[in-house]
Design an enzyme around this catalytic site. Sequence first.
Site, PDB file in Angstrom:
ATOM      1  N   ASP A  21       2.813  -4.300   7.888  1.00  0.00           N
ATOM      2  CA  ASP A  21       1.504  -3.691   7.669  1.00  0.00           C
ATOM      3  C   ASP A  21       0.473  -4.816   7.770  1.00  0.00           C
ATOM      4  O   ASP A  21       0.397  -5.681   6.905  1.00  0.00           O
ATOM      5  CB  ASP A  21       1.463  -3.039   6.282  1.00  0.00           C
ATOM      6  CG  ASP A  21       0.083  -2.492   5.918  1.00  0.00           C
ATOM      7  OD1 ASP A  21      -0.839  -2.594   6.754  1.00  0.00           O
ATOM      8  OD2 ASP A  21      -0.065  -1.978   4.795  1.00  0.00           O
ATOM      9  N   LYS A  76     -11.090  -1.083   9.738  1.00  0.00           N
ATOM     10  CA  LYS A  76     -11.130  -2.263   8.871  1.00  0.00           C
ATOM     11  C   LYS A  76     -11.577  -3.512   9.627  1.00  0.00           C
ATOM     12  O   LYS A  76     -11.647  -4.598   9.047  1.00  0.00           O
ATOM     13  CB  LYS A  76      -9.769  -2.492   8.219  1.00  0.00           C
ATOM     14  CG  LYS A  76      -9.353  -1.393   7.255  1.00  0.00           C
ATOM     15  CD  LYS A  76      -8.024  -1.713   6.593  1.00  0.00           C
ATOM     16  CE  LYS A  76      -7.520  -0.531   5.760  1.00  0.00           C
ATOM     17  NZ  LYS A  76      -8.342  -0.273   4.572  1.00  0.00           N
ATOM     18  N   HIS A 113       0.853  -1.181   0.000  1.00  0.00           N
ATOM     19  CA  HIS A 113       0.000   0.000   0.000  1.00  0.00           C
ATOM     20  C   HIS A 113       0.893   1.236   0.000  1.00  0.00           C
ATOM     21  O   HIS A 113       2.012   1.214   0.515  1.00  0.00           O
ATOM     22  CB  HIS A 113      -0.877  -0.042   1.255  1.00  0.00           C
ATOM     23  CG  HIS A 113      -1.983   0.954   1.283  1.00  0.00           C
ATOM     24  ND1 HIS A 113      -1.783   2.283   1.603  1.00  0.00           N
ATOM     25  CD2 HIS A 113      -3.317   0.821   1.039  1.00  0.00           C
ATOM     26  CE1 HIS A 113      -2.946   2.918   1.570  1.00  0.00           C
ATOM     27  NE2 HIS A 113      -3.892   2.058   1.234  1.00  0.00           N
ATOM     28  N   GLN A 147      -4.834  -5.324   6.526  1.00  0.00           N
ATOM     29  CA  GLN A 147      -5.777  -6.215   5.851  1.00  0.00           C
ATOM     30  C   GLN A 147      -5.872  -7.584   6.502  1.00  0.00           C
ATOM     31  O   GLN A 147      -6.796  -8.345   6.194  1.00  0.00           O
ATOM     32  CB  GLN A 147      -5.374  -6.386   4.376  1.00  0.00           C
ATOM     33  CG  GLN A 147      -5.561  -5.153   3.529  1.00  0.00           C
ATOM     34  CD  GLN A 147      -7.017  -4.729   3.402  1.00  0.00           C
ATOM     35  OE1 GLN A 147      -7.926  -5.540   3.510  1.00  0.00           O
ATOM     36  NE2 GLN A 147      -7.237  -3.446   3.178  1.00  0.00           N
ATOM     37  N   CYS A 184      -4.618   2.435  -4.115  1.00  0.00           N
ATOM     38  CA  CYS A 184      -3.487   2.906  -3.293  1.00  0.00           C
ATOM     39  C   CYS A 184      -2.301   1.942  -3.383  1.00  0.00           C
ATOM     40  O   CYS A 184      -1.539   1.786  -2.419  1.00  0.00           O
ATOM     41  CB  CYS A 184      -3.911   3.093  -1.837  1.00  0.00           C
ATOM     42  SG  CYS A 184      -5.067   4.451  -1.584  1.00  0.00           S
TER      43      CYS A 184
END
Length: 407
Positions: free
Chosen positions: A197, A223, A125, A200, A365
Amino acid sequence: MLEIKTEINCQEALLADFPGLYKEVDGKQCVYLDSASTTLKPTQMVEAVCDYYLGISANIHRGKYFSLEDVSNKFEQVRSKIANLIGGSGNEIVFVSNATEALNIVSHGLNLSKDDLVVCLPFSHHSHLLPWFDCAKVEYLQLKACQNPDLEHYATLLAKNPKVVCLTHCSNVTGIYLDLEVMIAMAKEVGALVVVDAAQSIPHRRIDVRALNIDFLAFSAHKMLGPTGVGVLYGKAELLNQLKPLKLGGGMVDWVEFSSFNLRKIPHRFEAGTPNISGVLGFGAAIDYLHKIGFNWIEQHDRELGSYMLAKAMQRSYLRVVDPRPDADRGAVLSMSIEGMNNLDDLARYLSDSFGIMCRNGHLCAQPYVSSLTSGQVIRISGYIYTRFQDIDYFFDSLDELVSALL
């Protein structure tokens, strides 16, 4: 309102907790397929936010009166819930506005130079690329033709002794999960810091930061059923103590004189100013909700939904799936280009206005990665615990009708 006692095997039981599912567009009930961007919110989370604002909505850690201490305690209890969720300690959990801020805190605080090497993934991202552009030299791990990370090239990059390795646990473009255990172990052999990261992945799977030996990890509340404006930075205590705060101000200092100040202990030294108190309390309610459902069920549903999305897409010759590997560790995120249609703005609008389907189009993104594989935009569908298989059927049936008309 239904109180879910344990892992459920009936998805219909939780749908009533999400009022957004019953909204309409021009008489069509909405089908929400943009959960990778942000999830819908259950009433239990919204009620927790409202409880704060409709009560004595005191600040935190700013005095000794009862209501303030009550709110402060509830705020810190959420920090403990997050620590338990990922296997860290409370003093290693920093509240931020989102995962993007968390990653900027790390990139800024490490005091890197333009000569320091940072290894990144090409499908990261933008939030896990741009902060590193600004402070170091970035090189990318190559992917094989099948889109698997090239571990031989990874070893070559690691031989250059990078200061930082940036890993994305689950791609927001493909929904495919990275083998963190292998890639972190390789990075640790050369002494690199590992920044993950997990925006997700955390909504769908448990991550044990201790077992995986993760140095820093970032994710966002919105999220995973929580409110916007709240995120989490996890960092090993010894590393947070070495990190330079990104913001200075009230709440993050123990003592201030005209020419000097003393920082508070971690994690509070990174939490300058009044935080999003209501958001943190709402996040706590969202975590409670997810635990009641059970992460085993959540992960299973994520896998099954992702496989179903891929199977439906592969039946259509006009679609080109970004990374269609059938054997990949895949969740419920799928991005597709459409032959003969480079700009998908109108298609996304037609899906919304004529069919009530909410999904994402563009470069997601992750423009360098998407642009390397397609000649234009992609369309992405993504699901969560409230997404049904019939929603996926309806999307593809609607897409068939639209593409047939447009092409």
